[in-house]
Design an enzyme around this catalytic site. Structure first.
Site, short mmCIF file in Angstrom:
data_model
loop_
_atom_site.label_atom_id
_atom_site.label_comp_id
_atom_site.label_asym_id
_atom_site.label_seq_id
_atom_site.Cartn_x
_atom_site.Cartn_y
_atom_site.Cartn_z
N ASP A 1 -8.39 -3.12 2.33
CA ASP A 1 -7.24 -4.44 2.14
C ASP A 1 -7.32 -5.95 2.70
O ASP A 1 -7.00 -6.55 2.53
CB ASP A 1 -6.12 -3.54 2.50
CG ASP A 1 -5.62 -2.10 2.25
OD1 ASP A 1 -5.55 -2.04 0.76
OD2 ASP A 1 -4.72 -1.56 3.14
N ASP B 1 1.03 -0.83 0.06
CA ASP B 1 -0.36 0.05 0.14
C ASP B 1 0.84 1.16 0.30
O ASP B 1 2.23 1.09 0.56
CB ASP B 1 -0.68 -0.12 1.83
CG ASP B 1 -2.22 0.77 1.39
OD1 ASP B 1 -2.54 0.89 0.05
OD2 ASP B 1 -2.45 0.37 2.40
N LYS C 1 -15.02 26.17 -5.09
CA LYS C 1 -13.19 25.62 -4.96
C LYS C 1 -12.50 26.50 -4.17
O LYS C 1 -11.87 26.62 -4.96
CB LYS C 1 -13.08 25.23 -6.44
CG LYS C 1 -13.90 23.81 -6.80
CD LYS C 1 -12.79 23.00 -7.51
CE LYS C 1 -13.29 21.83 -7.79
NZ LYS C 1 -12.51 20.66 -9.11
N ASP D 1 -3.37 -1.20 5.47
CA ASP D 1 -4.40 -0.83 6.83
C ASP D 1 -5.59 -0.66 6.45
O ASP D 1 -6.32 -0.86 8.29
CB ASP D 1 -3.66 -0.11 6.90
CG ASP D 1 -3.57 1.03 6.45
OD1 ASP D 1 -4.44 1.49 4.86
OD2 ASP D 1 -3.24 2.53 6.37
#
Length: 1025
Positions: free
Chosen positions: A723, A378, A489, A719
């Protein structure tokens, strides 16, 4: 990633499956379910209008469900909770340790011993108790080592349990028009739910109204930035659209209302947890190795046993005697001490790894890490520091580098420019992040911040460069603010100006660089305001592209001094009907941020490469960011190009580049979705450096399976909840101890307590070392099998008095050999440990033909010669010369014959003969100890000379002394002649085996010298195990 320990409060982690991985039922239904789960998330609720939602769920958009209707649905669907994975009862775990693999071999041995004793008891009036003792001892060995392994795993389970913080979750629902706070498990399909910043989303929600709501999806999709949630349908893909909030993610800021569209196991998170618990983890490589080893040993034992059973019948022994011989030979072949040795070796390594921040959940995983050939890692938090950090600034028309190192030892930039003063003021004031209270003495970078990741990075940067941001904000009091939203934005605030030489109010703004630039007409250079011309716009564009290309998140900053005549003191700023300018502002600069690589990672990736391990990055992040980090840590090494790089260099379209020319490749999740297995295999086979970006949990699983199809042993780090399926499917799953979710910790085999990728490399080294050292221990233990079996065989064939008794064999296997065999687990690595390719599980076995040929055929034979030499010397000294012993056995063992003559005509009674025989047993035992000294020393290395390796292993030196002291104790201690039938020896008899010990040492040193001189030659092929 997320926000510290507050994550994952109620994953299905209350009960967990430690130890072995779960086995899958062979049913077709199960496979079909797995394929269902591997498909991408399908959901239509995000496409429905509010009317259609009302029709589907029967929910009033203002008043919610009625209490009665909610109770009905709850009764129909069951509680909104994840089904805990099936757990293994403790007694089953204990039985697994008692009857698994190697233990079974010893149990069979024990049963055979009891059987032999039973036969003898039926045949003889006064049977010898040897076989009874042996059976009892074997049973004891299995039970003790079983308890030991069980205790070891139970300890890891306890640590696992402590990770789980089970707090009942509350949810705010609207039923019959009233707001109720209920237990999250009681939330039902169609409920109207309200969430605010800091809440856990209680189920999958379709958002129907929101105010500045952002959720942290990192545990689900791997995106580290909080995602905006609004009622708008923005994407076909339910994971990308804004109007769905997922169960078990966190709401970071703002408020929202939504209708529950999925509960419990039917939520997206629930599907992933089910996917993980349904996966078949498969057996660990070491379990396969030990099974293979048991097959070999059992094969050898049964072959020898049956051969001699037939031979003894030919030699006209009775059936019962032949059966006793058969059992004796099989038992003598079983290395009783080896089970304990293997368990202790794995435990020692697990302890050593725990000191280096790797918690191993099941012992066998220790070795799996050593045979790993591919690591799918990862990105966020594992390869990177998991904290956004300011990396670059662009002001005064040039890019300045900030310091991203963990200890602030990196670059510094010129802080004297007046433009930097203006930029730092905007970044500090137009920022809602604050340090949490009571951290004055904590280093700035380590402080906890309330606020999103980008703002925290700016806050820490300004605090480091310019001193207290809090003072800056107190001096420049905020009078109005428009928070960031996705339509315009930008984020804007108006402050009272502390600087008397400037205007009374100052407006500061930050946001997406192109949007900010569009609102500006001037720019500050060297502290002076200048009109923004095309040339400067180009310079801005180049800087923006350069920083974006580094994978950094870029923000633009501008300000405007509001004229005093239009904005007198006490002016009422209205942020709804905006009554102040938001155009024609003055551009100040850009600041870019990145989650920087951990300091130790590039070195660790380099080590993996030299150890022949392929490191693949799999992340939910943007491809550009992923590629930048991959280059930063060396997953894509310098000079290696992707297809896009080659196309850019040659100035041709991407589709004209031959993919085989590119060593590296970056693959987008959406492309991966349309690939066939063959295409995935093709990529994994032909590219050495691979990055997968924007991947979903299901795709992570597909990548792992692809690697395994190539025959790789795959380690996966992760984590997030997303996963866990991949962690479960991998040969070894590695979860993060700090940032990891409970679901991921539960699916993993190992937990990195410091979340650092570099710890994995330490783990790989330890894993390889344990494999090497186990080989050495086994080679050492098996060698003494030959001098234990041959006396029995010669006894049957040549009809001589028994040279070595059963009890003495036990004293070797469970006494003198134990500590030396375990001491080899402490042996240091040989120099090539991280330079060689990962072992191939198909060809490179723990116990191979070469090891058997060395232990049994070469060293073992020399040891047996040493034992027989001692045996014949003692009998000759007592008057029985070697040739007179042939065929003497029947008379020798007959308790009614008291006149057996020796070579000098002396007559020996039964008692006297037996004392000589037992003295021979003792001397044979002592000679095995003496030759095992040399064996222990040569087993220290497989290729290096012992003189290169040195005698640094203190435990091994202790082992040498311990086995000698134990042997002397067994021989000379008063009372041993009755207890174990061991008799004291003359000191000179100790020296009979010395020459054989020396021969073993010289023989092996010469063999290793030849291996080093001609690598790959005949000697290496035949004898390098």
């Amino acid at each position: 990633m997320g926000y510290g320990a507050g994550r994952d409060k109620y994953e299905p982690a209350a009960t967990s499956e430690q130890g072995g991985k779960k086995k899958k039922g062979k049913g077709k239904g199960k496979e079909k379910d797995m394929d269902e789960l591997k498909k991408e998330v399908t959901m239509e609720d995000h496409k429905l209008s509010l009317d259609e939602l009302h029709r589907k769920f029967g929910t009033d958009m203002q008043r919610g469900l009625t209490t009665a209707r909610a109770a009905e649905i709850l009764a129909r669907d069951g509680p909104n909770a994840l089904t805990p994975p099936p757990t293994t009862p403790e007694w089953v775990k204990f039985c697994r340790q008692l009857f698994g693999g190697f233990s079974m071999l010893l149990w069979i041995g024990a049963i055979l011993c009891f059987l032999a004793y039973g036969i003898q008891a039926a045949m003889e009036e006064e049977p010898q108790n040897d076989n009874l003792y042996l059976g009892v001892v074997l049973s004891a060995v299995v039970i003790i080592t079983g308890c030991f392994s069980y205790y070891q795993e139970a300890k890891s389970s306890k640590i696992m349990e402590s990770f789980k913080n089970m707090v009942p979750q509350q949810a705010l629902v609207i039923r019959s028009g009233e707001k109720l706070s209920i237990n999250a498990e009681e939330v039902v399909l169609g409920d109207l739910v309200e969430v605010k910043g800091g809440d856990r989303i209680p189920a999958d929600l379709r958002v129907i109204s929101s105010h500045g709501c952002k959720v942290d999806n990192s545990s689900l999709t791997g995106e580290s930035e909080p995602q905006t949630r609004s009622p708008d349908f923005t994407n076909e893909n339910p994971l990308e659209t804004r109007n769905i909030a997922f169960f078990s993610t966190n709401c970071v800021e703002g408020t929202a209302r939504g209708i529950v569209v999925n509960t419990g196991d039917r939520t997206v998170m629930g599907r992933i947890a089910t996917l993980a618990s349904g996966l078949d983890g498969g057996r660990t490589p070491i379990a396969i190795e030990i099974e293979h080893f048991i097959h070999i040993i059992t094969g050898v034992a049964v072959f020898l046993g049956v051969s001699f059973f037939i031979l003894s019948l030919i030699l006209q022994y009775t059936w019962l005697e032949a059966v006793i011989f058969l059992i004796g030979i099989i038992v003598a072949n079983v290395p009783e001490g080896l089970l304990a040795t293997v368990t202790v070796c794995l435990t020692l390594t697990a302890k050593r790894m725990a000191r280096k921040n790797c918690l191993v959940k099941n012992l066998e995983a220790v070795e799996t890490l050593g045979s790993t050939s591919t690591i799918c890692s990862d990105k966020t938090g594992t390869l990177t520091q998991n904290r956004m950090t300011v990396a670059h600034m662009w002001f005064d028309n040039q890019i300045h580098e900030a310091d991203t190192t963990e200890n602030q030892s990196g670059a510094s930039f010129d802080k004297s420019s007046p433009t930097w003063t203006a930029l730092s003021r905007v970044a500090g004031l137009c920022n809602r992040a604050v340090f949490q209270a009571g951290q004055e003495n904590t280093p700035i970078l380590k402080r906890d911040v309330a606020g999103d990741a980008s703002e925290s990075a700016l806050l820490k940067c300004i605090e480091l460069c310019c001193g207290s941001v809090r003072d800056m904000r107190e001096k420049n009091h905020k009078v109005a603010e428009i928070p960031f939203n996705s339509t315009n934005k930008y984020q804007l605030s108006v402050h009272k100006n502390a600087n008397p030489s400037e205007s009374r109010y100052i407006l500061v703004m930050k946001g997406a660089p192109e949007r900010i630039l569009d609102r500006c007409t001037s720019i500050i250079l060297q502290g002076k305001e200048q009109p923004l011309d095309e040339e400067l716009k180009d310079a801005f564009q180049n800087a923006y592209l350069e920083l974006g290309g580094l994978g950094e998140r870029v923000l633009g900053f501008c300000h405007l001094a509001l004229p005093d005549d239009q904005f007198p003191d006490g002016f009422q700023f209205d942020t709804e009907e905006v009554n102040f300018p938001t155009e024609n502002l003055c551009f100040v600069g850009l600041i870019s941020m990145i989650d920087p690589p951990r300091a130790a990672v590039p070195d660790a990736v380099g080590k993996c490469r030299s150890a022949g391990i392929k490191v693949i990055m799999v992340t939910g992040d943007h491809p550009i960011t992923a590629k930048a980090i991959a280059k930063g840590v060396g997953i894509i090494s310098e000079g290696n190009e992707t297809v896009e790089d080659i196309a850019a260099r040659l100035n041709i379209p991407v589709n004209q580049v031959n993919p085989r020319d590119a060593k590296a490749c970056v693959i987008h999740g959406t492309d991966l979705k349309d690939m066939t297995e063959e295409q995935i295999d093709d990529i994994l086979r032909h590219h050495t450096e691979i990055v997968f970006a924007r991947t979903s949990p299901q795709q992570k699983l597909i990548i792992v399976e692809g690697c395994q199809r190539q025959g790789a042993i795959v380690a996966v780090t992760g984590d997030g909840v997303n996963d866990s399926p991949a962690l479960k499917k991998a040969d070894i799953g590695i979860a993060m101890g700090i940032a990891g979710s409970d679901v991921s910790k539960q699916a993993a085999d190992m937990i990195l307590l410091d979340d650092n990728f570099a710890s994995i490399v330490t783990g790989v080294e330890e894993g390889r070392l344990i494999f090497d050292n186990l080989k050495k221990s086994i080679a050492y233990t098996l060698t003494s099998n030959i001098p234990e079996i041959t006396p029995f065989l010669i006894f049957i064939i040549a009809n001589i008095p028994l040279p070595l008794g059963t009890v003495t064999i036990l004293c070797i296997d469970l006494g003198t050999d134990m500590v030396p065999a375990i001491s080899l687990a402490y042996e240091q690595a040989e120099s090539d440990i991280m330079k060689r390719q990962p072992r191939n599980p198909k060809t490179d076995k723990l116990v191979n033909e070469r090891l058997i040929s060395m232990a049994y055929g070469q060293i073992g034979m020399i040891q047996a010669l040493g034992g027989f030499f001692t045996y014949f010397v003692i009998l000759a000294e007592n008057g029985f010369l070697p040739w007179t012993l042939l065929g003497i056995r029947v008379n020798w063992d007959d308790r009614w014959t008291n006149d057996v003559e020796d070579s000098y005509g002396q007559q020996w009674t039964y008692e006297q003969r037996k004392i000589v025989e037992f003295t021979c047993h003792t001397s044979f035992f002592i000679s095995i100890v003496v030759v095992q000294w040399a064996d222990l020393i040569i087993c220290k290395t497989r290729r290096n000379s012992v003189f290169q390796q040195g005698m640094k292993n203190k435990i091994l030196i202790f082992g040498l002394f311990e086995e000698t002291a134990l042997a002397a104790f067994l021989s000379y201690c008063p009372g041993m002649d009755v207890a174990l039938r061991m008799y004291p020896l003359k000191p000179t008899w100790w020296f009979c085996a010395f020459p054989y010990s020396l021969i073993i040492f010289i023989y092996d040193e010469v063999r290793k010298l030849i291996i080093r001189r001609s690598p790959g030659g005949w000697v290496e092929k035949e004898s390098y195990y």
